[in-house]
Design an enzyme around this catalytic site. Structure first.
Site, PDB file in Angstrom:
ATOM      1  N   LEU A 167      -9.995 -14.917  12.475  1.00  0.00           N
ATOM      2  CA  LEU A 167      -8.743 -15.378  13.208  1.00  0.00           C
ATOM      3  C   LEU A 167      -7.843 -16.534  12.624  1.00  0.00           C
ATOM      4  O   LEU A 167      -7.641 -17.480  12.651  1.00  0.00           O
ATOM      5  CB  LEU A 167      -9.275 -16.335  14.334  1.00  0.00           C
ATOM      6  CG  LEU A 167      -8.339 -16.624  15.646  1.00  0.00           C
ATOM      7  CD1 LEU A 167      -8.261 -15.241  16.568  1.00  0.00           C
ATOM      8  CD2 LEU A 167      -8.632 -17.616  16.434  1.00  0.00           C
TER       9      LEU A 167
ATOM     10  N   ARG B 207      -3.753 -15.914  10.431  1.00  0.00           N
ATOM     11  CA  ARG B 207      -2.300 -15.756  10.998  1.00  0.00           C
ATOM     12  C   ARG B 207      -2.250 -14.509  11.724  1.00  0.00           C
ATOM     13  O   ARG B 207      -1.611 -14.423  12.706  1.00  0.00           O
ATOM     14  CB  ARG B 207      -1.318 -15.834   9.892  1.00  0.00           C
ATOM     15  CG  ARG B 207      -1.453 -17.367   9.018  1.00  0.00           C
ATOM     16  CD  ARG B 207      -0.394 -16.995   7.836  1.00  0.00           C
ATOM     17  NE  ARG B 207      -1.246 -16.394   6.852  1.00  0.00           N
ATOM     18  CZ  ARG B 207      -1.673 -16.841   5.715  1.00  0.00           C
ATOM     19  NH1 ARG B 207      -1.315 -18.160   5.395  1.00  0.00           N
ATOM     20  NH2 ARG B 207      -2.250 -16.006   4.892  1.00  0.00           N
TER      21      ARG B 207
ATOM     22  N   ARG C   3     -15.711 -18.216   9.263  1.00  0.00           N
ATOM     23  CA  ARG C   3     -16.690 -19.165   8.878  1.00  0.00           C
ATOM     24  C   ARG C   3     -16.795 -20.459   9.798  1.00  0.00           C
ATOM     25  O   ARG C   3     -17.659 -21.100   9.720  1.00  0.00           O
ATOM     26  CB  ARG C   3     -16.591 -19.209   7.322  1.00  0.00           C
ATOM     27  CG  ARG C   3     -16.813 -17.961   6.507  1.00  0.00           C
ATOM     28  CD  ARG C   3     -16.337 -18.047   5.118  1.00  0.00           C
ATOM     29  NE  ARG C   3     -15.078 -18.191   4.963  1.00  0.00           N
ATOM     30  CZ  ARG C   3     -14.426 -18.474   4.088  1.00  0.00           C
ATOM     31  NH1 ARG C   3     -14.866 -18.182   2.923  1.00  0.00           N
ATOM     32  NH2 ARG C   3     -13.091 -18.329   3.882  1.00  0.00           N
TER      33      ARG C   3
ATOM     34  N   ARG D 175      -8.825  -5.212   4.535  1.00  0.00           N
ATOM     35  CA  ARG D 175      -9.031  -4.488   3.311  1.00  0.00           C
ATOM     36  C   ARG D 175     -10.196  -3.510   3.591  1.00  0.00           C
ATOM     37  O   ARG D 175     -11.285  -3.946   4.204  1.00  0.00           O
ATOM     38  CB  ARG D 175      -9.334  -5.322   2.296  1.00  0.00           C
ATOM     39  CG  ARG D 175      -8.135  -6.337   1.639  1.00  0.00           C
ATOM     40  CD  ARG D 175      -7.174  -5.315   0.980  1.00  0.00           C
ATOM     41  NE  ARG D 175      -6.106  -6.095   0.393  1.00  0.00           N
ATOM     42  CZ  ARG D 175      -4.775  -6.291   1.010  1.00  0.00           C
ATOM     43  NH1 ARG D 175      -4.588  -5.599   2.046  1.00  0.00           N
ATOM     44  NH2 ARG D 175      -3.758  -6.849   0.584  1.00  0.00           N
TER      45      ARG D 175
ATOM     46  N   GLU E 206      -8.794   3.196  -1.797  1.00  0.00           N
ATOM     47  CA  GLU E 206      -7.592   3.984  -1.631  1.00  0.00           C
ATOM     48  C   GLU E 206      -6.828   3.986  -2.954  1.00  0.00           C
ATOM     49  O   GLU E 206      -6.820   3.278  -3.733  1.00  0.00           O
ATOM     50  CB  GLU E 206      -6.823   3.041  -0.554  1.00  0.00           C
ATOM     51  CG  GLU E 206      -6.504   1.850  -0.704  1.00  0.00           C
ATOM     52  CD  GLU E 206      -5.821   0.759   0.294  1.00  0.00           C
ATOM     53  OE1 GLU E 206      -6.689   0.915   1.529  1.00  0.00           O
ATOM     54  OE2 GLU E 206      -4.922   0.312   0.143  1.00  0.00           O
TER      55      GLU E 206
ATOM     56  N   HIS F  57      -2.496   2.995   4.914  1.00  0.00           N
ATOM     57  CA  HIS F  57      -2.234   1.306   4.536  1.00  0.00           C
ATOM     58  C   HIS F  57      -0.728   1.251   4.995  1.00  0.00           C
ATOM     59  O   HIS F  57       0.100   0.830   4.118  1.00  0.00           O
ATOM     60  CB  HIS F  57      -2.329   1.126   3.129  1.00  0.00           C
ATOM     61  CG  HIS F  57      -2.522  -0.260   2.903  1.00  0.00           C
ATOM     62  ND1 HIS F  57      -3.357  -0.761   1.720  1.00  0.00           N
ATOM     63  CD2 HIS F  57      -2.016  -1.466   3.502  1.00  0.00           C
ATOM     64  CE1 HIS F  57      -3.388  -2.098   1.569  1.00  0.00           C
ATOM     65  NE2 HIS F  57      -2.347  -2.395   2.598  1.00  0.00           N
TER      66      HIS F  57
HETATM   67  P1  NAP Z   1      -5.162 -15.789   6.890  1.00  0.00           P
HETATM   68  O1  NAP Z   1      -4.507 -16.429   7.596  1.00  0.00           O
HETATM   69  O2  NAP Z   1      -5.583 -16.249   5.385  1.00  0.00           O
HETATM   70  O3  NAP Z   1      -6.651 -15.227   7.397  1.00  0.00           O
HETATM   71  C1  NAP Z   1      -7.567 -14.649   6.889  1.00  0.00           C
HETATM   72  C2  NAP Z   1      -8.770 -15.151   7.893  1.00  0.00           C
HETATM   73  O4  NAP Z   1     -10.219 -14.726   7.523  1.00  0.00           O
HETATM   74  C3  NAP Z   1      -9.213 -16.561   8.183  1.00  0.00           C
HETATM   75  O5  NAP Z   1      -9.328 -16.780   9.749  1.00  0.00           O
HETATM   76  C4  NAP Z   1     -10.578 -16.952   7.657  1.00  0.00           C
HETATM   77  O6  NAP Z   1     -11.361 -17.583   8.316  1.00  0.00           O
HETATM   78  C5  NAP Z   1     -11.293 -15.463   7.532  1.00  0.00           C
HETATM   79  N1  NAP Z   1     -12.310 -15.061   6.587  1.00  0.00           N
HETATM   80  C6  NAP Z   1     -12.123 -15.290   5.100  1.00  0.00           C
HETATM   81  N2  NAP Z   1     -13.191 -15.372   4.749  1.00  0.00           N
HETATM   82  C7  NAP Z   1     -14.052 -14.868   5.673  1.00  0.00           C
HETATM   83  C8  NAP Z   1     -15.531 -14.642   5.439  1.00  0.00           C
HETATM   84  N3  NAP Z   1     -16.182 -14.625   4.582  1.00  0.00           N
HETATM   85  N4  NAP Z   1     -16.189 -14.456   6.862  1.00  0.00           N
HETATM   86  C9  NAP Z   1     -15.640 -14.475   7.948  1.00  0.00           C
HETATM   87  N5  NAP Z   1     -14.050 -14.865   7.981  1.00  0.00           N
HETATM   88  C10 NAP Z   1     -13.391 -15.080   6.977  1.00  0.00           C
HETATM   89  O7  NAP Z   1      -4.589 -14.381   6.359  1.00  0.00           O
HETATM   90  P2  NAP Z   1      -3.678 -13.306   7.160  1.00  0.00           P
HETATM   91  O8  NAP Z   1      -2.401 -13.620   6.844  1.00  0.00           O
HETATM   92  O9  NAP Z   1      -4.222 -13.400   8.733  1.00  0.00           O
HETATM   93  O10 NAP Z   1      -4.047 -12.039   6.486  1.00  0.00           O
HETATM   94  C11 NAP Z   1      -5.342 -11.501   6.619  1.00  0.00           C
HETATM   95  C12 NAP Z   1      -5.647 -10.330   5.429  1.00  0.00           C
HETATM   96  O11 NAP Z   1      -5.198  -9.150   6.112  1.00  0.00           O
HETATM   97  C13 NAP Z   1      -4.938 -10.543   4.154  1.00  0.00           C
HETATM   98  O12 NAP Z   1      -5.908 -11.255   3.477  1.00  0.00           O
HETATM   99  C14 NAP Z   1      -4.629  -9.068   3.683  1.00  0.00           C
HETATM  100  O13 NAP Z   1      -5.755  -8.682   3.015  1.00  0.00           O
HETATM  101  C15 NAP Z   1      -4.940  -8.260   4.992  1.00  0.00           C
HETATM  102  N6  NAP Z   1      -3.436  -7.385   5.287  1.00  0.00           N
HETATM  103  C16 NAP Z   1      -3.602  -6.288   5.271  1.00  0.00           C
HETATM  104  C17 NAP Z   1      -2.425  -5.590   5.678  1.00  0.00           C
HETATM  105  C18 NAP Z   1      -2.183  -4.159   5.649  1.00  0.00           C
HETATM  106  O14 NAP Z   1      -1.244  -3.391   5.441  1.00  0.00           O
HETATM  107  N7  NAP Z   1      -3.138  -3.522   6.050  1.00  0.00           N
HETATM  108  C19 NAP Z   1      -1.180  -6.433   5.834  1.00  0.00           C
HETATM  109  C20 NAP Z   1      -1.239  -7.723   5.634  1.00  0.00           C
HETATM  110  C21 NAP Z   1      -2.332  -8.330   5.469  1.00  0.00           C
HETATM  111  P3  NAP Z   1     -12.245 -18.785   7.491  1.00  0.00           P
HETATM  112  O15 NAP Z   1     -11.645 -19.286   6.260  1.00  0.00           O
HETATM  113  O16 NAP Z   1     -12.229 -19.866   8.593  1.00  0.00           O
HETATM  114  O17 NAP Z   1     -13.705 -17.962   7.461  1.00  0.00           O
HETATM  115  C1  8YV Z   2       1.403  -4.199   1.988  1.00  0.00           C
HETATM  116  C2  8YV Z   2      -0.708  -5.774   2.538  1.00  0.00           C
HETATM  117  O1  8YV Z   2       0.774  -2.845   2.206  1.00  0.00           O
HETATM  118  O2  8YV Z   2       0.397  -7.667   2.624  1.00  0.00           O
HETATM  119  C3  8YV Z   2      -0.502  -7.105   2.270  1.00  0.00           C
HETATM  120  O3  8YV Z   2      -1.654  -7.680   1.926  1.00  0.00           O
HETATM  121  O4  8YV Z   2      -1.550  -5.293   2.198  1.00  0.00           O
HETATM  122  C4  8YV Z   2       0.538  -4.863   2.970  1.00  0.00           C
HETATM  123  O5  8YV Z   2       1.446  -5.679   3.302  1.00  0.00           O
HETATM  124  C5  8YV Z   2       1.297  -4.359   0.638  1.00  0.00           C
HETATM  125  O6  8YV Z   2       1.733  -5.755   0.327  1.00  0.00           O
HETATM  126  C6  8YV Z   2       1.771  -3.485  -0.651  1.00  0.00           C
HETATM  127  O7  8YV Z   2       1.129  -3.746  -1.618  1.00  0.00           O
END
Ligand code: NAP
Ligand code: 8YV
Length: 322
Positions: A159, A161, A182, A239, A268, A286
């Site tokens: 939970l 951003r 956590r 991821r 990927e 992705h």
């Molecule tokens: P964030 O605000 O840092 O949130 C990460 C969340 O993960 C926190 O709630 C954290 O809570 C939880 N977490 C971390 N380690 C954990 C564990 N071992 N067990 C359970 N929960 C855990 O990050 P965000 O901005 O929301 O982004 C999250 C992730 O989304 C990014 O790191 C990125 O890899 C992925 N993402 C993917 C895409 C895409 O294109 N598919 C785009 C943007 C982001 P606690 O620390 O309290 O555990």
């Molecule tokens: C993009 C992402 O695909 O922001 C991330 O963590 O996985 C995605 O927004 C990535 O930034 C492009 O490499």
């Protein structure tokens, strides 16, 4: 080669054309070749010239690359994920690390819902059914019913951003929301579930949106998938590494879970070929942040972080801060 007065940047990967144009207007940009002799030669000959490194969440920067750039003053990454960037090495050198949080929350949360609806309501499967002419085929079995999304139980894994944005969207769908992380998040009304396996047992949809990296590797394992069971659907926009992909493939092949909708994969762009013939999985390449609006906003943050870091001002988004 003429010596430029503009700050020299090393760029690890192709970026948005509009961002590349803007970078080239202000900086002396050099592109890092893929691993091999050409890359090694560039780093050996010119590594000490670069003051800025522009990378992406997908490309990152490991300790070896950072070590080859002794005069580096800033890193600016396109994306929010930091799992491929050696943050500790950057911290030790006092390098600010720009990244692009928040500007992509809405877009990623939108895709999480699109995937929930796609797998729950069998949208890609229905599209294939219509295109194949099965709707008009005499004697063809009727298209199977889907799983209602509105009113269902949503488990959010992580939970942060984006996870909070997903949970907020769920209010519009009258969903019952619980989450696992956590630590419980202060000031939110949703119920915290300290055990992921229990969240999976409860949920109809499990949306995975934790950080990636070693700490979350295979957090969703066979036990969690079995707890989700045939009533449940898993959506991964975090991821690929967060889910044990081999266990997921088996669960889907054996129909031990309702289905999966995946934006990300362990290796990927390689996707397990066993998934191609399965109707209980939806896959996209992705694309969670891939809209014109969000990618432009991410590009602007890359530029703003870079400019601030090189001017010695705090970056708008510095992953080493706080
Ligand atoms: P964030 O605000 O840092 O949130 C990460 C969340 O993960 C926190 O709630 C954290 O809570 C939880 N977490 C971390 N380690 C954990 C564990 N071992 N067990 C359970 N929960 C855990 O990050 P965000 O901005 O929301 O982004 C999250 C992730 O989304 C990014 O790191 C990125 O890899 C992925 N993402 C993917 C895409 C895409 O294109 N598919 C785009 C943007 C982001 P606690 O620390 O309290 O555990
Ligand atoms: C993009 C992402 O695909 O922001 C991330 O963590 O996985 C995605 O927004 C990535 O930034 C492009 O490499």
């Amino acid at each position: 080669m003429a010596v430029s007065q503009r700050p020299a940047l090393l760029q690890t990967i192709s970026l948005l054309p509009s961002l590349e144009r803007k970078l080239a207007e202000t900086y002396d940009v050099h592109h890092l070749p893929a691993a091999g002799a050409e890359r090694d030669a560039l780093l050996a000959a010119r590594g000490a010239e670069f003051v800025g490194l522009v990378t992406s969440a997908g490309s990152g920067a490991d300790a070896a690359l950072l070590g080859a750039l002794p005069k580096l003053r800033v890193i600016s990454s396109f994306g929010v994920g930091l799992d491929k960037l050696d943050l500790e090495a950057a911290r030790k050198r006092g390098l600010p690390v720009g990244y692009t949080p928040d500007v992509l929350n809405d877009c990623v949360a939108d895709l999480a819902f699109a995937l929930m609806l796609a797998i729950g309501r069998r949208i890609p499967e229905g599209d294939r059914y219509v295109r194949a002419g099965r709707w008009v085929e005499k004697g063809a079995p009727p298209f199977p019913f889907g799983r209602q999304v509105s009113g269902a139980r949503l488990g959010v894994v992580g939970l942060g951003r984006i996870g909070r944005t997903v949970a907020k969207r769920a209010g519009g769908f009258d969903m019952d929301v619980r989450y696992h992380s956590r630590r419980p998040v202060e000031g939110v009304a949703w119920q915290h579930e300290p055990k992921l396996v229990e969240l999976a047992r409860w949920a109809d949809f499990l949306v995975v949106i934790t950080a990636g990296g070693a700490e979350t590797r295979h957090l969703v394992n066979a036990e969690v998938l079995d707890a989700l069971g045939t009533k449940g659907y898993i959506v991964n926009v975090a991821r690929g590494t967060v889910i044990d992909e081999a266990a997921l493939v088996r669960a889907l092949q054996e129909k031990r879970i309702g289905g999966a909708a995946l934006d990300v994969f362990e290796r990927e762009p390689q996707v397990p070929p066993e998934l191609f013939s399965l109707d209980n999985v939806v896959m996209v390449p992705h694309i969670a942040s891939a809209t014109v609006q969000t990618r432009e906003a991410m590009g602007q943050r890359v530029l703003d972080n870079l400019a601030a870091g090189l001017a010695g001002r705090p970056m708008p988004s510095d992953a080493t801060a706080g």
